[in-house]
Each structure stands twice: as C-alpha cells, then as structure tokens.
Design a protein around this motif. Structure first.
Motif, PDB file in Angstrom:
ATOM      1  N   PRO A 158       0.814  -1.235   0.011  1.00 29.08           N
ATOM      2  CA  PRO A 158      -0.102   0.035   0.022  1.00 29.08           C
ATOM      3  C   PRO A 158       0.730   1.550   0.007  1.00 29.08           C
ATOM      4  N   ALA A 159       2.024   1.082   0.300  1.00 33.09           N
ATOM      5  CA  ALA A 159       2.972   2.273   0.282  1.00 33.09           C
ATOM      6  C   ALA A 159       4.339   2.119  -0.210  1.00 33.09           C
ATOM      7  N   ALA A 160       5.177   2.969  -0.830  1.00 37.34           N
ATOM      8  CA  ALA A 160       6.533   2.552  -1.444  1.00 37.34           C
ATOM      9  C   ALA A 160       7.375   2.798  -0.244  1.00 37.34           C
ATOM     10  N   GLY A 161       8.409   1.849  -0.158  1.00 39.71           N
ATOM     11  CA  GLY A 161       9.552   2.231   0.901  1.00 39.71           C
ATOM     12  C   GLY A 161       8.905   2.181   2.308  1.00 39.71           C
ATOM     13  N   MET A 162       8.080   1.343   2.546  1.00 37.71           N
ATOM     14  CA  MET A 162       7.497   1.289   4.244  1.00 37.71           C
ATOM     15  C   MET A 162       8.543   0.749   5.058  1.00 37.71           C
ATOM     16  N   ASN A 163       8.362   1.110   6.348  1.00 39.47           N
ATOM     17  CA  ASN A 163       9.134   0.590   7.306  1.00 39.47           C
ATOM     18  C   ASN A 163       8.390   0.068   8.060  1.00 39.47           C
ATOM     19  N   LEU A 164       8.193  -1.020   8.614  1.00 34.80           N
ATOM     20  CA  LEU A 164       7.306  -1.773   9.677  1.00 34.80           C
ATOM     21  C   LEU A 164       7.703  -1.327  11.060  1.00 34.80           C
ATOM     22  N   SER A 165       6.698  -0.512  11.612  1.00 27.62           N
ATOM     23  CA  SER A 165       7.102  -0.071  13.022  1.00 27.62           C
ATOM     24  C   SER A 165       6.138  -0.835  13.929  1.00 27.62           C
ATOM     25  N   SER A 166       5.103  -1.263  13.948  1.00 26.87           N
ATOM     26  CA  SER A 166       4.238  -2.248  14.840  1.00 26.87           C
ATOM     27  C   SER A 166       3.604  -3.578  13.817  1.00 26.87           C
ATOM     28  N   GLY A 167       3.673  -4.631  14.494  1.00 27.34           N
ATOM     29  CA  GLY A 167       3.023  -5.802  13.895  1.00 27.34           C
ATOM     30  C   GLY A 167       1.659  -6.119  14.301  1.00 27.34           C
ATOM     31  N   PHE A 191       2.968   1.031   9.389  1.00 28.06           N
ATOM     32  CA  PHE A 191       4.312   1.407   8.453  1.00 28.06           C
ATOM     33  C   PHE A 191       4.734   2.948   8.700  1.00 28.06           C
ATOM     34  N   LYS A 192       5.750   3.243   8.966  1.00 25.42           N
ATOM     35  CA  LYS A 192       6.063   4.805   9.232  1.00 25.42           C
ATOM     36  C   LYS A 192       6.684   5.185   7.800  1.00 25.42           C
ATOM     37  N   GLY A 193       6.727   6.428   7.586  1.00 28.29           N
ATOM     38  CA  GLY A 193       7.066   7.089   6.225  1.00 28.29           C
ATOM     39  C   GLY A 193       7.089   8.626   6.191  1.00 28.29           C
ATOM     40  N   PRO A 194       7.319   9.236   5.223  1.00 27.44           N
ATOM     41  CA  PRO A 194       7.347  10.869   5.155  1.00 27.44           C
ATOM     42  C   PRO A 194       6.002  11.193   5.350  1.00 27.44           C
ATOM     43  N   HIS A 195       5.763  12.218   5.725  1.00 26.75           N
ATOM     44  CA  HIS A 195       4.337  13.002   5.737  1.00 26.75           C
ATOM     45  C   HIS A 195       3.899  13.105   4.374  1.00 26.75           C
ATOM     46  N   GLY A 196       2.594  12.817   4.092  1.00 30.89           N
ATOM     47  CA  GLY A 196       2.209  13.170   2.585  1.00 30.89           C
ATOM     48  C   GLY A 196       2.483  12.019   1.746  1.00 30.89           C
ATOM     49  N   SER A 197       3.404  10.797   2.189  1.00 31.13           N
ATOM     50  CA  SER A 197       3.638   9.688   1.067  1.00 31.13           C
ATOM     51  C   SER A 197       2.283   9.204   0.528  1.00 31.13           C
ATOM     52  N   PRO A 198       2.435   8.811  -0.678  1.00 31.36           N
ATOM     53  CA  PRO A 198       1.271   8.325  -1.418  1.00 31.36           C
ATOM     54  C   PRO A 198       0.822   6.937  -0.949  1.00 31.36           C
ATOM     55  N   ILE A 199      -0.327   6.720  -0.771  1.00 31.37           N
ATOM     56  CA  ILE A 199      -0.954   5.666  -0.315  1.00 31.37           C
ATOM     57  C   ILE A 199      -1.894   4.656  -1.175  1.00 31.37           C
ATOM     58  N   TYR A 200      -1.766   3.409  -1.599  1.00 25.04           N
ATOM     59  CA  TYR A 200      -2.204   2.797  -2.762  1.00 25.04           C
ATOM     60  C   TYR A 200      -3.292   1.751  -2.219  1.00 25.04           C
ATOM     61  N   SER A 201      -4.077   1.724  -3.072  1.00 24.92           N
ATOM     62  CA  SER A 201      -5.157   0.367  -2.856  1.00 24.92           C
ATOM     63  C   SER A 201      -4.390  -1.217  -2.983  1.00 24.92           C
ATOM     64  N   ALA A 202      -4.755  -1.951  -1.933  1.00 25.59           N
ATOM     65  CA  ALA A 202      -3.976  -2.988  -2.213  1.00 25.59           C
ATOM     66  C   ALA A 202      -4.499  -4.153  -3.099  1.00 25.59           C
TER      67      ALA A 202
END
Length: 387
Positions: free
Chosen positions: A242-251, A271-282
């Motif tokens: 759902p988002a590019a370059g995601m970093n899992l912060s909680s399972g 998943f943490k990431g930069p504010h405003g990062s694009p979110i995609y439909s899975a």
C-alpha cells in the motif's frame, strides 16, 4: 402326314354331324316340304361357331384388358406409395440434419464464447473447423438419402469432437480452479461452496452464453462458475504493497499500547514514512468509506468483495471518494498522523467477514497467489477488451 390324317378325320366327323333333313309344314290343307341339306346346316353351324368364337375372343380380350388395366393402376398406386414414403423419409432426414446442425451450432457458439471470454485465448483450430463444418452442413441441400446419411455421419463426428473439446476444457478449467484454491489456502482462506444458498431459479445467460442442456456442457458451465468464483476471490486478495519504501513499526497482534502502556490488541500493521507519502489500494475494489473514524482519524476503506475489506488509517488527505472503483496500486490517500497516533505512519488493516486478520499473509503472498492473480487479471482484461 399325321397332322393331315388328323385333320381329315376331324373333317369327316364334322361332316357326319350333319345330314339332309326334310321338314313337313302343313298350312291349312296344304302340305309343303322344306329340305335342309347337310351343306346348309354345316354353313349355318360354321357361321354360328365363328360368331361364338369371335364373341368369346372379344370377351376374353376385354377381361384381359380390364385385368391388365387394374394391375397397372395397382402398380402405379404402389409406386406412388413408395415415392411418397421415400419423400417422407427424405423430409425426415432433412429435418433431422437441420435439427442436428442447429444443436451443433449452439454448442459451437457456447464453446467459442467460453474459450474467448473465460479462458482469455483464441479459439483453437479444431474448434473453429468444427464450427465451420457444422455451418456448412446446415446450409447444404439434401437431394438424396445417401447424401443425407453421409451428412449425418459428418455431423456426428463434429459432435464427438465438440464433446472431446468440452471435456478437455472442463479439465483445464478444473485445474485452474485447483490452482486458485491452493493459492487461497496458502493465505489462510478456505473457499466456500454452494451450501447455505438459495433463491428463485433464473437460468444463467453469462455474457450472452447459454450452455446447452446436456450434462457434459452443464458440467463445463459449473466448472466455469467455480473457476470465476475462485479467481475473483484471488484477485480480491490485498497483495499489493500500500505504500512505497515502507518501514514496519508495529506488527499485528497483542502489544503494549503506546499511550497507556497496557496490553492491547493491534488489528493491523503500522508502517512509518514521510508525511504526505502516497497510499495505494492493495487490491481492486470499491471505496466503501472515506472520512473520519474515532481512534483512526482520517480513514479510507476499500471493499474488495467476498467479505474482504482493507482499511487505511491516520491519513493526512484523500485521493479517492466513496463509491469510486479503484484498481490495484491506485492512489487513494496520503500518509499522515491523524486520530490516535504518535507520529506519521499508515495503519493498514485487512478484515475478512468483519474479522481482522494479519495483513502479512497477503502482502507476503507466495508465487502461486501472484501467478494466479496475473493469469486471472489477464483474463479479465482480455474479456473487457472483447466487449
């Protein structure tokens, strides 16, 4: 010599039959004598005999003529009956050919439609040849019985080829269904069956394809239904990141709540990431909700069908609206930190029939799932292009 002697003997006997006779005739007081000579008697007898012979010959001739005429009439009637039966048989055979050809043509249209619309490939040469032959036989005239019998044999051979093709297609479709079911089981989904269902009977006419009312083709149609159900279910699996370059912060699962420190159930992945990062439909689906929810902040929910819903929370903005149809990987929102959140991240949930399940099983789908999704997706695109 003997013949001459016999003729002479017969002539003698014939002459002996006649003798001279004198007849006394008294008229008043006068008596007269009338003399009948043997020669006159013979002449009279000859004339009478000839007349009787001629009458007899004429009578026999008339009887023979009448008998011959009656026989001819019977013969003509018998021949007419034979011709009538032959014509009736020709009509029956011609009607039979037309009926068989119509049935084969309906079969052919169904098979070609199944191949092009549900298997996503071109019609095989064998199937096309069978259809061309059936159409040619339907257009052909039927002047004689042997020719009709030959056409029936040809049509029967075409019918057998169609049945073999239907069996092969059923096997191929069943194999695809098995692959799709295996892929679904790999992510923990047990496909349902037709149990616990009901409603009025409405004959199916899928995309204009009405299956022939024959068990072989009914089984093929049932196999298509099963394949489409399973492949559509695979296509609804949220396996696109759902988002590019995601970093899992909680399972997913039980964790210590970041606000209270108490044990709590976490129904998704963070998943943490930069504010405003694009979110995609899975996965492909329809936006069922776009707005605010308590604890989630800004939320987008996508209904993928079959009871599968994905939820994207803590968003900073929306890129889709409720009721909108979305494709896998389509932009639907922006990452943020709204709602009950300690920082910018995406909270991603997958719910099956209302129950939250671990999204990792879908995002980390095995090669079988991805392969079935690719094949089913190509079939759907081909089918849409054909329309």
């Amino acid at each position: 010599m003997q013949v001459l002697q016999r003729l002479t003997a017969l002539s003698t006997r014939w002459n002996a039959l006649f003798r001279d006779h004198e007849i006394f005739v008294r008229t008043g007081g006068d008596v007269r004598f009338i003399r009948l000579s043997a020669q006159v008697q013979r002449r009279v007898a000859t004339v009478v005999s000839l007349a009787l012979g001629a009458w007899l010959i004429f009578t026999i001739g008339m009887l023979a003529y009448q008998a011959a005429t009656a026989w001819q009439r019977q013969d003509v009637a018998a021949r007419a009956a034979i011709v009538e039966r032959a014509e009736a048989r020709v009509a029956r055979e011609s009607g039979r050919i037309e009926h068989i050809a119509e049935r084969l043509d309906a079969r052919q249209k169904y098979l070609e439609g199944v191949v092009t619309q549900h298997l996503g490939v071109e019609v095989e040469a064998d199937a096309k040849a069978a259809g061309d032959a059936a159409a040619a036989a339907a257009r052909a005239t039927s002047p004689t019985l042997p020719a009709d019998a030959d056409k029936i044999s040809v049509l029967r051979a075409i019918g057998q080829r169609q049945e073999q093709l239907a069996v092969a297609m059923t096997a191929a479709i069943t194999e695809r269904s098995a692959r799709a079911e295996s892929a679904l089981r790999a992510v923990g989904i047990r496909p349902g069956s037709t149990a616990n269902q009901g409603g009025p009977f409405i004959p199916a006419n899928r995309d204009g394809l009405l299956p022939p009312r024959e068990p072989l083709f009914q089984r093929l149609d049932a196999a298509i239904d099963r394949m489409e159900f399973l492949e559509n279910l695979v296509l609804s699996l949220p396996s696109t990141i759902p988002a590019a370059g995601m970093n899992l912060s909680s399972g997913f699962g039980y964790r210590r709540d970041p606000f209270t420190g108490a044990g709590a159930m976490h129904a998704g992945l963070d998943f943490k990431g930069p504010h405003g990062s694009p979110i995609y439909s899975a996965a492909a689906g329809t936006i069922s909700f776009a707005g605010r929810k308590a604890g989630y902040g800004n939320v987008v929910e996508v209904d993928h069908g079959h009871g599968i819903i994905t939820r994207y929370a803590h968003l900073s903005g929306f890129a889709a609206r409720a009721g909108q149809r979305v494709a896998p990987g389509q932009l639907i929102a922006r990452m943020g930190s709204t709602g009950r959140s300690t920082g910018t991240h995406l909270h991603f949930e997958v719910r099956v029939n209302g129950t939250a399940v671990n999204p990792r099983r879908f995002l980390e789908s095995n090669s079988d799932v991805l392969e079935v999704q690719a094949d089913a997706g190509e079939r759907v695109r081909t089918r849409a292009g054909a329309r």
